[in-house]
Write a protein that holds these residues in place. Structure first.
Motif, PDB file in Angstrom:
ATOM      1  N   LYS A  27      38.626  40.814  54.894  1.00  0.00           N
ATOM      2  CA  LYS A  27      37.908  42.043  54.515  1.00  0.00           C
ATOM      3  C   LYS A  27      38.875  43.109  54.008  1.00  0.00           C
ATOM      4  CE  LYS A  27      34.250  41.211  57.927  1.00  0.00           C
ATOM      5  NZ  LYS A  27      33.750  41.572  59.272  1.00  0.00           N
ATOM      6  N   ARG A  28      40.036  43.217  54.654  1.00  0.00           N
ATOM      7  CA  ARG A  28      41.025  44.223  54.238  1.00  0.00           C
ATOM      8  C   ARG A  28      41.654  43.881  52.890  1.00  0.00           C
ATOM      9  NH1 ARG A  28      42.535  44.018  59.758  1.00  0.00           N
ATOM     10  NH2 ARG A  28      44.255  42.614  59.238  1.00  0.00           N
ATOM     11  N   SER A  29      41.687  42.598  52.550  1.00  0.00           N
ATOM     12  CA  SER A  29      42.354  42.157  51.314  1.00  0.00           C
ATOM     13  C   SER A  29      41.615  42.602  50.059  1.00  0.00           C
ATOM     14  CB  SER A  29      42.494  40.633  51.311  1.00  0.00           C
ATOM     15  OG  SER A  29      41.227  40.024  51.101  1.00  0.00           O
ATOM     16  N   GLY A  30      40.334  42.950  50.189  1.00  0.00           N
ATOM     17  CA  GLY A  30      39.551  43.347  49.023  1.00  0.00           C
ATOM     18  C   GLY A  30      38.888  42.176  48.323  1.00  0.00           C
ATOM     19  N   ASP A  32      36.151  39.492  47.719  1.00  0.00           N
ATOM     20  CA  ASP A  32      34.724  39.364  48.035  1.00  0.00           C
ATOM     21  C   ASP A  32      34.480  37.944  48.531  1.00  0.00           C
ATOM     22  OD1 ASP A  32      31.979  38.921  48.009  1.00  0.00           O
ATOM     23  OD2 ASP A  32      31.637  40.228  46.289  1.00  0.00           O
ATOM     24  N   GLN A 267      40.853  33.969  41.348  1.00  0.00           N
ATOM     25  CA  GLN A 267      41.063  34.660  42.616  1.00  0.00           C
ATOM     26  C   GLN A 267      41.750  33.701  43.594  1.00  0.00           C
ATOM     27  OE1 GLN A 267      38.253  37.750  44.764  1.00  0.00           O
ATOM     28  NE2 GLN A 267      37.485  35.709  45.091  1.00  0.00           N
ATOM     29  N   ASP A 303      36.176  42.674  39.080  1.00  0.00           N
ATOM     30  CA  ASP A 303      37.070  41.964  39.999  1.00  0.00           C
ATOM     31  C   ASP A 303      37.952  40.970  39.252  1.00  0.00           C
ATOM     32  OD1 ASP A 303      36.304  43.102  42.534  1.00  0.00           O
ATOM     33  OD2 ASP A 303      34.396  42.072  42.302  1.00  0.00           O
ATOM     34  N   LYS A 306      40.756  42.729  37.512  1.00  0.00           N
ATOM     35  CA  LYS A 306      41.784  43.151  38.476  1.00  0.00           C
ATOM     36  C   LYS A 306      42.698  41.982  38.843  1.00  0.00           C
ATOM     37  CE  LYS A 306      39.119  46.912  40.577  1.00  0.00           C
ATOM     38  NZ  LYS A 306      38.282  47.299  41.733  1.00  0.00           N
ATOM     39  N   ARG A 310      46.658  41.926  38.158  1.00  0.00           N
ATOM     40  CA  ARG A 310      47.592  41.757  39.277  1.00  0.00           C
ATOM     41  C   ARG A 310      48.587  40.627  38.991  1.00  0.00           C
ATOM     42  NH1 ARG A 310      44.228  40.573  43.102  1.00  0.00           N
ATOM     43  NH2 ARG A 310      44.722  38.370  43.299  1.00  0.00           N
TER      44      ARG A 310
END
Length: 427
Positions: A27-30, A32, A267, A303, A306, A310
């Motif tokens: 959840k903290r990693s972003g 989904d 991802q 997403d 991004k 990255r």
């Protein structure tokens, strides 16, 4: 626990249950987790896996032994028996010990996301370079997990010594794999040298390179094919093409550039894979311009962009000049289209629309053309006049006594190579 069931197809192997563990760390990693699991379904289908169902487990942190916890493993076992599954694919990376424990308890083949992606890449690799890179990534993934391979790692022979006849099969396998990894790295080093020489030749000749990058299945290969008539594999699949392809592309003004397609991003792209394919992805670093191809019809457009940005940053190509191509506009709803930007750095296109391709070619010509410079060249210096045609597009020329006045729109690459020869004649 949430369970989502998909329609099953006629029985075939492998038949899999897809499992996702959503922890506080995830959840903290972003990331989904719902989209990631949907993507895992697409990856599995790309690898010809029959997806029977998906299963999501929410937990504060992963269980070091069972990953999803012993109770959930028992639930998974019941579901697998009911559906006749022979494989479980996990959306996160598993340790060797976790694989061993899960296989023993479930009597299923256990695969994680990284292994699945590596399997797809192994199927897709066609060139020697691609095959080397995939094998290196697979062995780098396998090495720390050897202890989870169970019965295959029994002792070779008697004796208590740590070396020779008494050494374990595990130690032999590790030594063999390390040796093979060293050999593959040496071969990739040769590939990198070859690529470096190619880049140096391109720079010397003033050739400009444009790189296509983007999320997997965004339409890069289709765009390359439509622009250059390249014979490349195009399919509505994740990682439909793996090996990079470069083709000459003629711009409206007659100038030729090199257009290179690169492997699609995703991802949670395994780090071993990024490392192994660094030689290929280095092409992006050497590009004069990056075309970021985006699937404009995707609900996860933001997403996906991004993720690409990255990875470009990781490769050191984050600062490259870039144009965003919002592809597949023909699949967008009017509402989606309205939200897409349209300006010099953002184009809405369909790779199958000739007008859109012409618009892109004109935009490339503008982007790869520098400012306009005037030169006064003696009429007797035909050699210098010839250089002008190398550094750009001659817009006009006028005779002034014994000189000729030229107005030149400079080209990226060529101008940098030849401009110093003409510096004294610049107005």
């Amino acid at each position: 626990m949430q369970t989502t069931t998909y329609d099953t197809t006629p029985e075939e192997n492998p038949r899999a249950i897809l499992v996702s563990l959503v922890t506080d760390e995830v959840k903290r990693s972003g990331i989904d987790p719902v989209y990631s699991l949907d993507e895992l379904v697409a990856l599995a289908e790309t690898a010809s896996v029959q997806v029977l169902t998906t299963l999501t487990q929410n937990k504060e942190k992963k269980d070091t032994k069972w990953f999803i916890g012993k109770g959930k493993v028992q639930e998974l076992k019941v579901i697998a028996d009911e559906l006749g599954a022979n494989t479980a694919i996990f959306d996160q990376e598993l340790s060797g010990a976790q694989v061993r424990n899960l296989e023993a308890e479930l009597d299923l083949k256990i695969i994680d996301r990284t292994q699945l992606i590596l399997d797809i890449f192994a199927q897709r690799a066609k060139t020697r370079e691609g095959i080397i890179q995939v094998e290196l990534a697979q062995l780098s993934y396998l090495l720390p997990r050897l202890s989870g391979q169970g019965g295959n790692l029994s002792r070779l022979g008697g004796g208590i010594g740590a070396r020779g006849p008494g050494e374990t099969k595990l130690e032999t396998d590790r030594r063999h794999i390390r040796g093979r990894i060293d050999e593959l790295k040496r071969q990739i080093g040769e590939v990198e040298k070859h690529r470096t020489m190619q880049r140096q030749r391109r720079k010397k000749s003033g050739t400009v390179q444009v790189a296509l990058v983007g999320y997997t299945n965004a339409g890069k290969s289709t765009l390359l094919r439509e622009l250059t008539d390249a014979d490349v594999y195009v399919q509505n699949q994740l990682f439909a093409t793996l090996d990079p392809t470069s083709r000459m592309l003629e711009l409206p003004g007659g100038r030729e550039i090199v257009l290179t397609d690169t492997v699609g991003f995703i991802q949670n792209l395994p780090h071993n894979l990024i490392a192994a394919f660094r030689a290929t992805l280095e092409e992006v670093n050497e590009a004069d311009l990056v075309l970021h191809v985006v699937d404009a019809s995707s609900d996860m457009l933001s997403d996906q962009m991004k993720v690409v940005d990255r990875i470009l940053e990781e490769l050191g190509a984050g600062g490259k000049p870039q144009i965003q191509l919002y592809n597949k506009k023909d699949l967008c709803t009017p509402e989606q289209l309205e939200l897409l930007p349209e300006d010099e750095q953002n184009l809405r296109i369909s790779a199958y629309d000739k007008q859109d391709l012409d618009k892109l070619l004109n935009r490339l010509q503008e982007e790869l053309t520098g400012g306009t410079v005037s030169y006064r060249i003696p009429a007797a210096r035909g050699d210098l006049a010839a250089q002008l045609y190398k550094i750009g597009e001659v817009i006009s020329q006028e005779f002034d006594e014994s000189d000729i006045l030229y107005e030149v729109r400079l080209h990226t690459g060529e101008a940098e190579k030849y401009a110093h020869l003409l510096e004294d004649y610049k107005l």
